[in-house]
Enzyme design. Sequence first.
Site, short mmCIF file in Angstrom:
data_model
loop_
_atom_site.label_atom_id
_atom_site.label_comp_id
_atom_site.label_asym_id
_atom_site.label_seq_id
_atom_site.Cartn_x
_atom_site.Cartn_y
_atom_site.Cartn_z
N GLY A 90 42.85 37.99 42.85
CA GLY A 90 41.54 37.65 43.43
C GLY A 90 40.81 38.89 43.89
O GLY A 90 41.35 40.00 43.89
N ARG A 93 38.69 43.25 47.40
CA ARG A 93 37.75 44.16 48.07
C ARG A 93 36.36 44.03 47.47
O ARG A 93 35.56 44.96 47.53
CB ARG A 93 38.23 45.59 47.95
CG ARG A 93 38.50 45.98 46.49
CD ARG A 93 38.60 47.43 46.42
NE ARG A 93 39.16 47.87 45.17
CZ ARG A 93 39.22 49.12 44.83
NH1 ARG A 93 38.74 50.03 45.63
NH2 ARG A 93 39.75 49.48 43.69
N LYS A 113 31.35 45.82 45.83
CA LYS A 113 32.75 46.28 45.77
C LYS A 113 32.97 47.24 46.94
O LYS A 113 32.17 48.16 47.14
CB LYS A 113 32.97 46.99 44.43
CG LYS A 113 34.43 47.28 44.12
CD LYS A 113 34.59 47.64 42.66
CE LYS A 113 36.02 48.09 42.37
NZ LYS A 113 36.20 48.43 40.96
N ASP A 125 43.02 47.40 52.07
CA ASP A 125 42.11 47.45 53.22
C ASP A 125 40.73 46.90 52.88
O ASP A 125 39.82 46.91 53.72
CB ASP A 125 41.97 48.91 53.71
CG ASP A 125 41.53 49.85 52.59
OD1 ASP A 125 41.20 49.36 51.49
OD2 ASP A 125 41.52 51.07 52.83
N ARG A 176 27.51 45.80 42.24
CA ARG A 176 27.83 45.63 40.83
C ARG A 176 27.18 44.36 40.33
O ARG A 176 27.03 43.39 41.09
CB ARG A 176 29.35 45.53 40.76
CG ARG A 176 29.91 45.58 39.40
CD ARG A 176 31.36 45.98 39.49
NE ARG A 176 32.20 44.86 39.91
CZ ARG A 176 33.51 44.82 39.70
NH1 ARG A 176 34.12 45.80 39.09
NH2 ARG A 176 34.23 43.81 40.11
N ARG A 183 37.36 36.39 34.62
CA ARG A 183 38.34 37.22 33.90
C ARG A 183 39.34 36.37 33.16
O ARG A 183 39.48 35.17 33.47
CB ARG A 183 39.11 38.07 34.94
CG ARG A 183 38.21 38.93 35.77
CD ARG A 183 38.67 38.96 37.24
NE ARG A 183 37.60 39.53 38.09
CZ ARG A 183 37.47 40.82 38.32
NH1 ARG A 183 38.34 41.67 37.85
NH2 ARG A 183 36.47 41.27 39.06
N ASP A 252 43.63 40.76 34.56
CA ASP A 252 42.64 40.51 35.61
C ASP A 252 41.46 41.47 35.50
O ASP A 252 40.48 41.31 36.22
CB ASP A 252 43.28 40.61 37.01
CG ASP A 252 44.09 41.87 37.17
OD1 ASP A 252 45.10 42.02 36.45
OD2 ASP A 252 43.73 42.73 38.00
N ASP A 262 35.85 46.76 35.81
CA ASP A 262 36.84 47.31 36.75
C ASP A 262 37.26 48.73 36.35
O ASP A 262 38.38 48.98 35.95
CB ASP A 262 38.05 46.38 36.88
CG ASP A 262 37.75 45.24 37.84
OD1 ASP A 262 36.56 45.01 38.13
OD2 ASP A 262 38.69 44.58 38.30
P1 AMP Z 1 42.30 46.77 40.24
O1 AMP Z 1 43.45 47.14 39.37
O2 AMP Z 1 41.64 47.91 40.96
O3 AMP Z 1 41.29 45.99 39.47
O4 AMP Z 1 42.85 45.85 41.42
C1 AMP Z 1 43.87 44.89 41.28
C2 AMP Z 1 43.85 43.93 42.43
O5 AMP Z 1 44.07 44.62 43.67
C3 AMP Z 1 42.56 43.16 42.61
O6 AMP Z 1 42.89 41.87 43.07
C4 AMP Z 1 41.84 43.95 43.66
O7 AMP Z 1 40.90 43.18 44.36
C5 AMP Z 1 42.98 44.39 44.56
N1 AMP Z 1 42.69 45.64 45.28
C6 AMP Z 1 42.60 46.89 44.78
N2 AMP Z 1 42.31 47.77 45.75
C7 AMP Z 1 42.20 47.08 46.91
C8 AMP Z 1 41.92 47.41 48.27
N3 AMP Z 1 41.68 48.66 48.63
N4 AMP Z 1 41.92 46.42 49.17
C9 AMP Z 1 42.17 45.15 48.81
N5 AMP Z 1 42.44 44.76 47.57
C10 AMP Z 1 42.46 45.70 46.61
MG MG Z 2 40.51 44.58 38.95
#
Ligand code: AMP
Ligand code: MG
Length: 495
Positions: A90, A93, A113, A125, A176, A183, A252, A262
């Site tokens: 989900g 952030r 984002k 975070d 964004r 997805r 995702d 992403d």
């Molecule tokens: P990504 O590979 O960056 O697309 O992220 C994979 C998952 O981790 C997604 O569900 C993002 O929302 C979550 N995510 C990545 N970075 C953070 C963050 N700093 N805080 C919270 N969720 C994160």
């Molecule tokens: Mg992602």
Amino acid sequence: MKKIEQLKFNNTYAGLPDGFFSHVRPTPLGGAHLISVNPAVAELLELDISDLHQSDRLAMLCGQTVLDDMQPIAQCYAGHQFGSFVPRLGDGRAIMLGEIQTSQYGKWDLQIKGSGLTPYSRDGDGRAVLRSTIREYLCSEAMHGLGIPTTRALCMIGSDEEVYREQIEKGAMLLRTAPSHVRFGTFEYFYYSNRHEEIGLLMDYVIRHHYPELQDAENPALELLRVIIDRTASMIAQWQAVGFAHGVMNTDNMSVLGLTMDYGPFGFLDAYDPGFICNHSDYHGRYAFDQQPNIGLFNLSCLAQALLPAFGTDVDTAVNAAKQALEEYQSKYTHYYARLMRAKLGLQSRHDDDQAILQALLDLMAEDGVDYTILFRRLCDFSTQDSSGNHPLRDLFIHRDRFDQWAQRYAQRLSIEENSDSQRRTVMSRVNPVFILRNYMAETAIRQAQLEQDYSEIDRMLNLLQDPFTEQADYAHYAGFPPDWSQQISVSCSS
Ligand code: AMP
Ligand code: MG
């Protein structure tokens, strides 16, 4: 053009039942300030950007003030990350403020984002750092400039707030936008939690809003799968042709609209290296450059599985139909890639030997570490009149004699084309870019922003990358070889 408070919202996703998303408010960032606005996207959203920097409007942009028509939500999805299934990811952030209904350009999700914690933040975070925000902002626009389907970005907001990564960095937000952020993993979420009814609802939603031509299909789930296979094959072929490595092709991060999305540890090839791994946390090279087409198929297989309950037939029939659809992926990909590469070589007709000529060039480039973008751009000036041994391109190679042999073969192949050298040059320079977003370029903009709070290079690069096929004298330095220091830049998932 409308002021932000006059925008019309039509929040269709928020109208789906519980379980598809959570209502959540963005958490403001301390000392928020506008870093850059993308006028091209503002135009698409029919948004007047003249006073977005004013504090009351900035507050609306970064979710501090939520307008009556906005319905901020975080979307729920699952995904295969590096091959392993994670049942609940989900938007950890990101928060979608709402869907802007434009009069001319359809409907656009407006998503922040880096907007703080959501129910999906897990250990994170909820923040994004300035560095990764600049990279996504510039790269999504670079991809758009190159004609590759992608999410876009309206603007970047900086802040005084500290965010902890490998080192302390400044937090930032990216606004964004895309027609949808659904997805592959959104379908997987419902499939693996055994909520088959929701798979049907999600499918109906995606078809109604994004593939209305499939509404009357006999088997909409199968047709949806087929069109996503087609779009994904086409998108990945475009990545390969331009030398783009995504870096984290988890399901995702795969859009059901076939958009590049992403942006994390992505990288464009400098020297041609088929096994290029742009993500330093990808220890086994799962997402290496030359693996991307195969990973596309893996991801589509995950999507196909998640769609099976919506096929409306018995399992065996559904599985067979899905398998057949997936079998078309390879030929679609090969078709798209061959077409793009023929264009890069300036070949308008088709010939049995074309693939071999291309492969011979790529093999030579890989062996000699020849810069991918520079080679193809200079190839536009290839003259069939040059006598062997005189091609200006040969100095890009270590094995110049082998290049000469290749050049002879290429010149012969060009001789059966109808185009003259100059006609071919014109056509080729529309598909072989001068500018890509090399890592060192993003890094240059990042360092100026981080160290000097000087954001001017971001705007200049944005401009440049929106028109990557035109030589621009002021930016000739970005058209050349990357500096040696660029080899030390390391990008990972941490963003
Ligand atoms: P990504 O590979 O960056 O697309 O992220 C994979 C998952 O981790 C997604 O569900 C993002 O929302 C979550 N995510 C990545 N970075 C953070 C963050 N700093 N805080 C919270 N969720 C994160
Ligand atoms: Mg992602």
